[in-house]
Write an enzyme that holds these catalytic residues in place. Sequence first.
Site, PDB file in Angstrom:
ATOM      1  N   CYS A 112      -9.271   0.354  69.764  1.00  0.00           N
ATOM      2  CA  CYS A 112      -8.731   1.111  68.629  1.00  0.00           C
ATOM      3  C   CYS A 112      -7.903   2.315  69.052  1.00  0.00           C
ATOM      4  O   CYS A 112      -7.256   2.944  68.214  1.00  0.00           O
ATOM      5  CB  CYS A 112      -9.868   1.559  67.723  1.00  0.00           C
ATOM      6  SG  CYS A 112     -11.006   0.220  67.367  1.00  0.00           S
ATOM      7  N   HIS A 167      -7.372   1.318  58.758  1.00  0.00           N
ATOM      8  CA  HIS A 167      -7.489   1.293  60.224  1.00  0.00           C
ATOM      9  C   HIS A 167      -6.866   0.024  60.807  1.00  0.00           C
ATOM     10  O   HIS A 167      -7.574  -0.874  61.256  1.00  0.00           O
ATOM     11  CB  HIS A 167      -8.974   1.411  60.600  1.00  0.00           C
ATOM     12  CG  HIS A 167      -9.255   1.504  62.064  1.00  0.00           C
ATOM     13  ND1 HIS A 167      -8.327   1.968  62.981  1.00  0.00           N
ATOM     14  CD2 HIS A 167     -10.367   1.176  62.794  1.00  0.00           C
ATOM     15  CE1 HIS A 167      -8.873   1.920  64.195  1.00  0.00           C
ATOM     16  NE2 HIS A 167     -10.094   1.446  64.110  1.00  0.00           N
TER      17      HIS A 167
END
Lengths: 384, 129
Positions: free
Chosen positions: A84, A332
């Site tokens: 991420c 996200h």
Amino acid sequence: MRRVAVIGVGVTKFGLHDRTSAELFAEAAQDALTDAAIPATAIQALYYGNVVGGETEHQLHTGPQAASVLGIPSVPTTRFETACASSHAAFRHAVMEIAAGVSDVVLVGGAERVLNVSTAESTEYFAYASDAVWEQPLGLTFPGVFALIARAHMEKYGTTEAQMAAVAVKNHRHGALNPKAQFQKQITIDQVLRSAYVADPLKLFDCCPFSDGGAALVLASEEVARRHRKPVWVLGSAAASDWMLLGDKRDLSRVPATERAAAAAYRQSGLGPRDVDVVELHDCFTIAEIVATEGLGLFEPGAGGRAAEAGRTSLGGEIPVNPSGGLKAKGHPIGATGAAQIAEIVTQIRGEAGPRQVDGAKTGLTHTLGGNTATVLVSLFGRD
Amino acid sequence: MTESPITARAFFERVRAGQLTALKCGSCGELAIPPRQLCPACHTQAWQPLDLRGEGTIASFTIIRVAPRAHAGDAPYALAVVKLREGVSILGRLVDIPLDKVGVGLPVRFRPLVIGNQATVGFGPSSAA
Ligand SMILES: [Zn+2]
């Protein structure tokens, strides 16, 4: 080393899209070039973040793919994968390329597409960021990793599910002010607490969503940046790593990579946590925000949950955290997240964040965490 | 010396046979779950295999309710980081412990667990419990 500035930012709306990740990146990149008032011919390199393109789009080699779709096929390009934190890692390397005098203008970006596959499939692909031999065969999930962290934090400090819920409520309140956010509606503590458990003690509303989206940044040397409006200076940018296996992490209530990256970035900039006016940090789960506010030195270890509950991290509070809505409400798209956080901080420091503007923000910090907390990047930004 | 004295394959063959194995550094005494090339404490390679007793306590746990596809049929199931008596910790799947009885500090004992034909680390009730 030369000074480096961000002179252009672009972010797509986050959420469901029917375009490839390369198309999403290209939209954000054109917006960033327009924002920088610089032609595409000025770009000397592309540093790109993308994580599960191989799984969800059957697409590797996503760096040149993204450059081709944007229309700058001949620039050198590299795809970064640190789960991420990928586009924040790409950003740090672009900063070093300019600081070292290799290039004057570098494009940084990232994009992800996951909503074209089922939740069960994306849950599996995100778990690939944990160890494939030791942990995946046990059925460990991404929420599971942070649930283990949450339980350890609750046990050690008395952090409560209501304190975690306060983070979700705050970030949804901020996200409602952000037209690019995936969720633009407010929620209540009760809604969070009554949502179904995903991985105890984390519930559905403790978790950020799966998202499609892209983000891009134009970075420039001081000489180039001086010719542009409102350059925002990179004051520090640092990365740190930690053990992959959960069992090897000495204290699950802390994220040592956050503490190490923050210490390095503060040292580079000559700043400390008290000097920061606005923070975009990695709230993939509500507990992740609490632990990050502690690791960044905004609050003492164990005090992050109470601080969130008391509103100290809200817009209007003493240190606003995630005015964009954070990963929780803004969304996200994992390859785009780091660049999007930086875009928000640049917008805040320029004073152009509209209803979610942090009054008088001069100095900002971004924090991006990769997967199982084994990668963290922290960067600091300021204006003249 | 080119490889860790206990490879991943060897570790899980031992798991299948009912034995948890660590590495102990012959230079400084550091313990590690294999595979590990260099000792992270003294950066030499002087590992010796160490048979673990398989007894420990739960350091943290979660109950997975939304599982990856391959494990969906098992959900809900509990995973725990277990601190073993010798000092190293490892993630495992809890078995034969009711989900409402799982807690931090609960003593557990290693047992081999085969999930989808793959040997993995399981923990069941401690014999003392
Ligand atoms: Zn040693």
